[in-house]
Design a protein around this motif. Structure first.
Motif, mmCIF file in Angstrom:
data_model
loop_
_atom_site.group_PDB
_atom_site.id
_atom_site.type_symbol
_atom_site.label_atom_id
_atom_site.label_comp_id
_atom_site.label_asym_id
_atom_site.label_seq_id
_atom_site.Cartn_x
_atom_site.Cartn_y
_atom_site.Cartn_z
ATOM 1 N N ARG A 185 7.261 -2.572 -9.438
ATOM 2 C CA ARG A 185 6.627 -1.599 -10.333
ATOM 3 C C ARG A 185 6.492 -2.166 -11.756
ATOM 4 N NH1 ARG A 185 5.812 3.909 -10.597
ATOM 5 N NH2 ARG A 185 6.277 5.003 -12.522
ATOM 6 N N HIS A 200 0.908 -0.451 -11.701
ATOM 7 C CA HIS A 200 2.244 -0.706 -11.158
ATOM 8 C C HIS A 200 2.097 -1.715 -10.023
ATOM 9 C CE1 HIS A 200 3.149 3.464 -12.904
ATOM 10 N NE2 HIS A 200 3.731 2.562 -13.653
ATOM 11 N N GLU A 249 1.906 -1.029 -5.921
ATOM 12 C CA GLU A 249 0.911 -0.060 -5.442
ATOM 13 C C GLU A 249 -0.365 -0.839 -5.140
ATOM 14 O OE1 GLU A 249 0.704 2.929 -8.527
ATOM 15 O OE2 GLU A 249 2.882 3.131 -8.579
ATOM 16 N N HIS A 255 -3.612 4.661 -8.568
ATOM 17 C CA HIS A 255 -2.167 4.557 -8.314
ATOM 18 C C HIS A 255 -1.868 5.013 -6.894
ATOM 19 C CE1 HIS A 255 -0.333 4.201 -12.468
ATOM 20 N NE2 HIS A 255 -1.604 4.411 -12.757
ATOM 21 N N SER A 256 -0.682 4.581 -6.423
ATOM 22 C CA SER A 256 -0.076 5.227 -5.255
ATOM 23 C C SER A 256 1.416 5.349 -5.539
ATOM 24 C CB SER A 256 -0.396 4.448 -3.973
ATOM 25 O OG SER A 256 -0.269 3.069 -4.165
HETATM 26 CA CA CA Z 1 2.041 4.562 -10.170
#
Ligand code: CA
Length: 340
Positions: free
Chosen positions: A102, A60, A63, A146-147
């Motif tokens: 994203r 994404h 992130e 991810h974040s």
């Molecule tokens: Ca994510």
């Protein structure tokens, strides 16, 4: 089934020993570049025999801990410390990283809903297909950082899924604990169709993900945890030698899991979210976590958002405005799943 065809080429030879950094070349004809290409960064450190581990970030585009960890590792990991092969894709959805969104600005696609992809699909689908057909088959394990992105903020967590295969579940949990995040979160996805996670796990391979911070910003702590956590897992898997200096985790991970009921809370009205509890804090059932103010009703009491269950607050909104239907809270409880 797998199609060997792809429109993507690369200037790397993944079967060659040594350190290589370059790109995947994706055909991308535009108004300002008729015969142009999108060059997606990729690196490979290969030294002797050992496992192959694929590292991905920027699945994404909003992130940043993943891309930062990957670029840092590509620049700093000693080739002599590698025992096998580390393949690194710092920005899986590269166009999305470039716009800080994203989803890809080129086709509006979510990379983590595009697997297994299509060789002749959109840019996102072509990239997912290339990863699925060319990078996953030789990989023994995949770590996808991810974040929370712009819409969510997470308590720093390494994430593993509940798996039906007990051996893979045990190996995955041990690798998750090696990451050394404050939380190790076990979950079943709300909707796992099209995810990289599902593509890897369905091949019986070890998969780890993370949710480290969010809000489309980074901190020294979140970037350090992403990089050092990945390196600790690489050492745990034996693909990086113990002689390579990596900081130890601050403390053992608290192992939590999202319960079947009450773990995910959705906003049932839109409004400006005022958080009153920070992620990572322990909360009791019924406790107020935040409230939603309606700009349509100045002076009215805000709508309370309360915990349905006791546990740890794992997620809160990453931006002030919340829409009806957004996930605003994730709560997790001490895991009952055995780790040993
Ligand atoms: Ca994510």
């Amino acid at each position: 089934m797998a199609s060997g065809r792809t429109r993507i080429t690369t200037n790397l030879d993944l079967n060659r020993q040594g350190r290589q950094c370059g790109y995947l070349k994706v055909p991308h004809s535009t108004n300002r570049s008729g015969w142009g290409s999108l060059l997606v960064p990729i690196g490979c450190l290969s030294n002797g025999s050992g496992p192959t581990v694929l590292l991905t970030g920027g699945n994404h585009g909003d992130e940043y801990e993943g891309p930062l960890a990957m670029f840092d590792i590509l620049a700093s990991l000693d080739l002599e410390a590698v025992r096998g092969r580390v393949v690194v894709m710092p920005a899986l959805n590269f166009p999305a990283l470039m716009t800080g969104t994203r989803l890809s600005p080129l086709d509006g696609r979510n990379m983590n809903r595009a697997f297994p992809g299509r060789w002749n699909g959109t840019i996102t689908e072509m990239l997912a297909h290339y990863v699925h057909e060319y990078l996953l088959p030789p990989a023994d394990a995949v770590i996808d950082i991810h974040s929370g992105g712009s819409s969510m903020i997470f308590a720093p967590s390494v994430v593993a899924h509940h798996l039906d295969d007990p051996r893979l579940m045990r190996d995955t949990l041990q690798a998750a604990l090696a990451f050394g995040a404050p939380f190790a979160m076990l979950l079943r996805e709300l909707d796992d169709e099209g995810m990289l996670d599902t593509a890897v796990e369905s091949q019986g391979k070890l998969f780890l993900s993370t949710e480290i911070g969010g809000g489309a910003f980074v901190t020294p702590q979140s970037t350090r945890l992403a990089r050092d956590g990945v390196l600790r897992v690489l050492q745990h898997l034996g693909v990086v030698d113990q002689s390579f200096q990596v900081a130890e985790a601050d403390s053992p991970s608290r192992v939590v899991e999202t319960p079947a009921e009450g773990g995910f809370l959705m906003a049932e009205r839109s409004g400006l979210y005022q958080p009153t509890v920070e992620v990572g804090e322990a909360v009791e059932a019924g406790q107020t976590l935040g409230c939603l103010h309606s700009p349509d009703e100045p002076g009215a009491a805000p709508a309370e958002v309360a915990a349905a269950i006791g546990g740890y607050l794992m997620t809160r909104p990453g931006r002030g405005w919340v829409n009806r239907g957004d996930t605003v809270v994730v709560l997790a409880q001490e895991a009952v799943t055995s780790v040993s």
